[in-house]
Write a protein that holds these residues in place. Structure first.
Motif, PDB file in Angstrom:
ATOM      1  N   GLY B  52      -0.279 -17.753   4.474  1.00 17.04           N
ATOM      2  CA  GLY B  52       0.012 -17.629   3.038  1.00 17.04           C
ATOM      3  C   GLY B  52       0.418 -16.221   2.628  1.00 17.04           C
ATOM      4  N   ARG B  81       5.304 -15.261  -1.885  1.00 12.96           N
ATOM      5  CA  ARG B  81       4.217 -16.196  -2.135  1.00 12.96           C
ATOM      6  C   ARG B  81       4.557 -17.104  -3.300  1.00 12.96           C
ATOM      7  N   VAL B  85       4.970 -20.503  -1.363  1.00 12.23           N
ATOM      8  CA  VAL B  85       3.644 -21.004  -1.034  1.00 12.23           C
ATOM      9  C   VAL B  85       2.863 -21.384  -2.285  1.00 12.23           C
ATOM     10  N   PHE B  87      -1.149 -22.334  -3.394  1.00 14.36           N
ATOM     11  CA  PHE B  87      -2.507 -22.224  -2.873  1.00 14.36           C
ATOM     12  C   PHE B  87      -3.467 -23.155  -3.600  1.00 14.36           C
TER      13      PHE B  87
END
Lengths: 420, 241
Positions: B52, B81, B85, B87
């Protein structure tokens, strides 16, 4: 660019900890408040004192006589002596540095009422002066006129009186101009009512209780011969009054057989030196004010920085989340610094406003007390207010910068792991 | 999509060094649904953090979407990020003073999307996860499952290529865990690569590929067909212990 979300975040962060935000802000508030109040008070003292002497010629010196303290040329010590008309003539024609020269005689004050008009009597300070005197110590004319050269030349029996003399010697709606006053047995016609512009007083007593008559008239009418009690001089532009003072002392000692090393016989006083002393005093007060004020402010700012550090610590995880989902370090830093500046600026603004408000109230109160006070116009100027604000913003940035640096130095992963 | 080549990572623990990852080689393709398992200390969370871009690695290479990820500036890492990505965390990590909608919209804020648009999008994602009526609620007014769904919506709103979930069901009861897993499966079916870290075998068995770590190395990789056996094998393991 106005960023609504940034401000929303700042406000919610501050709101979450109302008490803490308030206490922090109070430090800064108090610092700036003290700075304003103290600076205003210092300024007021300065205004008060300087207003009282502003119209007074700053390059002036005064001379009077004391008993000698050193025996010289057959004379014993403790001799009484006086200046005379010849001294003045000599000085006038031989000392080029002099601009104005004004001798004075002090009238009697010791033998009870010296002023009579019909059934009214009073004790006033009676002086014999030259027109030059009004150029050294300024007076304004409320009624009639000021003294002129012809009054002195023709030894006219005219007098110029202060407001208290008018109140005492005349009825409320009576016009004093053209009326006569008996001063120690001699009648003088009132030709001017005068108001003092300065609070420096030679000879004691209240300046409003003064009666001034032409010098020559006084010398002749009251049998002073050619004696002079006192004289004032001012230095021409470009000359130092202090060196003029020394030069005149030397001349006068030579003319009256006084020892050159007699420090007491020639009494003199130099306004310039006093002004310099006062100037230093006020600079000192201002410097002290800034030191204390800025010191207090600094303590407040350290408080802000401290609290910001705690806020960062508490929000470590939150900052971690923000960074995990894409907040750049710059964004986080902007947020923290903006929060710090906002807190400092708000507190500072309130402190500044309250300080100025209190000074304004004080000013209003003082103005209702008349102009007798040596404390006047407690205000701070715009430049000072602006520089205080600039200090606040800059220090707010600094207060935020340390915690912000700290916040972005924590790696997002560590911040996320922090379960505090 | 993800290509790890001989990744090493160690942490300095005072004077001694803790070698956590000792050479990880791993390929994950677009659209895979992978779980990373292992006992605690096996390095699974560290691996996820490296994936990540939350953490950097010491040695080896990591390519994400064909791009080499190494020694990036924080600013660049943050941007990447944000783009690539999403999370999801065990403890949800919602921001407590923002309501559900604002939490979901946050990644778009960092992307610079204007308020109206991002709030509209946040509502859309909340709706997709069945939380439309909870949009104005603060995190502390939501149940665990709801919080995790808000977190998933937040992870999805920036339309990432991969979704990383660190023990997404760790704080949830079984029923809710299965609900969350169902959502993740649905997301995976939409074409997003999903990688989760878990130590629950039943959760792992719902993914298409299990990567087991042991002492910083990949112990075994179990792919789709074998997953049915995986559960029963796990059951035997427990009995034998």
């Amino acid at each position: 660019m106005f960023d609504l979300d940034l401000w929303k975040e700042i406000l919610s962060a501050l709101k979450q900890n109302r008490m803490r935000s308030f206490m922090t802000a109070f430090g800064v508030f108090w610092g700036i408040f003290m700075l304003v109040i103290m600076s205003g008070a210092g300024r007021a003292l300065q205004n008060g004192v300087l207003d009282g002497v502003r119209a007074f010629a700053t390059n002036s010196a005064f001379f009077w006589t004391e008993r000698t303290s050193v025996p010289y040329e057959g004379f014993q010590r403790g001799r009484r002596w006086n200046y005379d008309n010849q001294d003045l003539e000599y000085i006038r024609s031989n000392v080029a540095e002099i601009e104005y020269l004004s001798p004075r005689l002090f009238g009697w004050q010791q033998d009870g009422d010296n002023t009579v008009r019909g059934e009214r009597t009073g004790v006033f300070n009676i002086y014999g002066d030259y027109p030059d005197y009004f150029k050294i110590d300024q007076w304004t004319t409320l009624k009639g006129r000021l003294m002129n050269e012809i009054d002195v030349m023709q030894k006219r029996k005219v007098c110029f009186i202060g407001e208290r003399v008018v109140e005492t010697m005349f009825d409320k709606d009576e016009d004093p101009i053209g009326q006569y006053l008996k001063l120690s047995g001699v009648y003088f016609q009132v030709v001017g009512v005068i108001h003092p512009e300065t609070r420096i007083n030679i000879g004691g007593g209240k300046k409003e209780e003064t009666i001034i008559i032409p010098f020559t008239t006084m010398q002749t009418a009251y049998n002073y011969g050619n004696i002079i009690h006192f004289f004032s001089v001012t230095a021409r532009k470009g000359y130092s009054v202090s060196s003029l003072q020394e030069k005149l002392k030397k001349i006068l000692k030579e003319r009256h057989q006084i020892a050159p090393d007699d420090l007491q016989a020639v009494g003199s006083f130099n306004i310039e030196a006093q002004f310099i002393k006062f100037g230093k005093l006020f600079t000192g007060i201002q410097v002290l004010t800034w030191i204390v004020g800025v010191g207090t402010l600094f303590a407040g700012i350290i408080g802000v920085s401290n609290i910001m550090l705690i806020i960062i610590k508490e929000r470590t995880q939150e900052i971690g989340i923000q960074r995990a989902i894409g907040a750049t370090p710059g964004k986080i830093m902007t947020h923290i610094v903006a929060e710090s500046v906002f807190l400092t600026l708000m507190a500072g603004y309130i402190g500044l406003s309250l300080g100025v408000f209190i000074l304004a109230m004080l000013n209003k109160f003082l103005e209702s007390q008349g102009d007798e006070l040596f404390f006047r116009n407690p205000q701070i100027d715009l430049r000072m207010a602006l520089s205080a604000l600039a200090i606040l913003v800059i220090s707010g940035v600094f207060a935020g910068l340390i915690p912000a640096k700290r916040a972005i130095s924590i790696k997002p992963i560590d911040a996320l792991r922090d379960e505090g | 999509m993800i290509k790890l080549n001989d990744i090493h990572k160690s942490y300095a623990m005072g004077s001694s060094k803790l070698h956590v990852l000792k050479g990880i080689d791993l390929d994950i393709h677009q659209g895979e649904f992978v779980s990373i398992m292992g006992s605690s200390g096996s390095g699974k969370s560290t691996l996820l953090n490296i994936l990540g871009i939350l953490d950097n690695y010491d040695q080896g290479s990591y390519h994400l979407g064909g791009k080499l990820i190494s020694n990036m500036s924080e600013k660049k890492a943050a941007r990447l990020r944000n783009e690539m990505v999403g999370f999801v965390f065990q403890s949800f990590n919602l921001i407590s003073f923002k309501n559900a909608m604002e939490n979901v919209a946050l990644p778009l804020y960092y992307k610079g999307v204007n308020r109206k648009k991002r709030n509209l999008m946040a509502m859309e994602y909340l709706d997709r996860l069945g939380l439309k009526d909870w949009a104005a609620h603060m995190p502390n007014e939501l149940s665990g499952g709801q919080k995790q769904r808000v977190a998933i919506a937040r992870a999805l709103i920036s339309q990432p290529k991969i979704l990383l979930a660190d023990e997404p069901t760790g704080a949830l009861d079984t029923t809710t865990s299965y609900e969350v897993m169902a959502i993740l499966q649905e997301i995976n079916q939409a074409g997003i690569t999903v990688i989760i870290v878990t130590h629950e075998h039943d959760i792992a068995s719902m993914t298409k590929k299990v990567v087991r770590l042991k002492d910083g190395l990949i112990d075994e990789v179990i792919v789709n067909g074998e997953l049915a056996d995986f559960s029963s094998q796990y059951a035997r393991e427990i009995q034998s212990v």
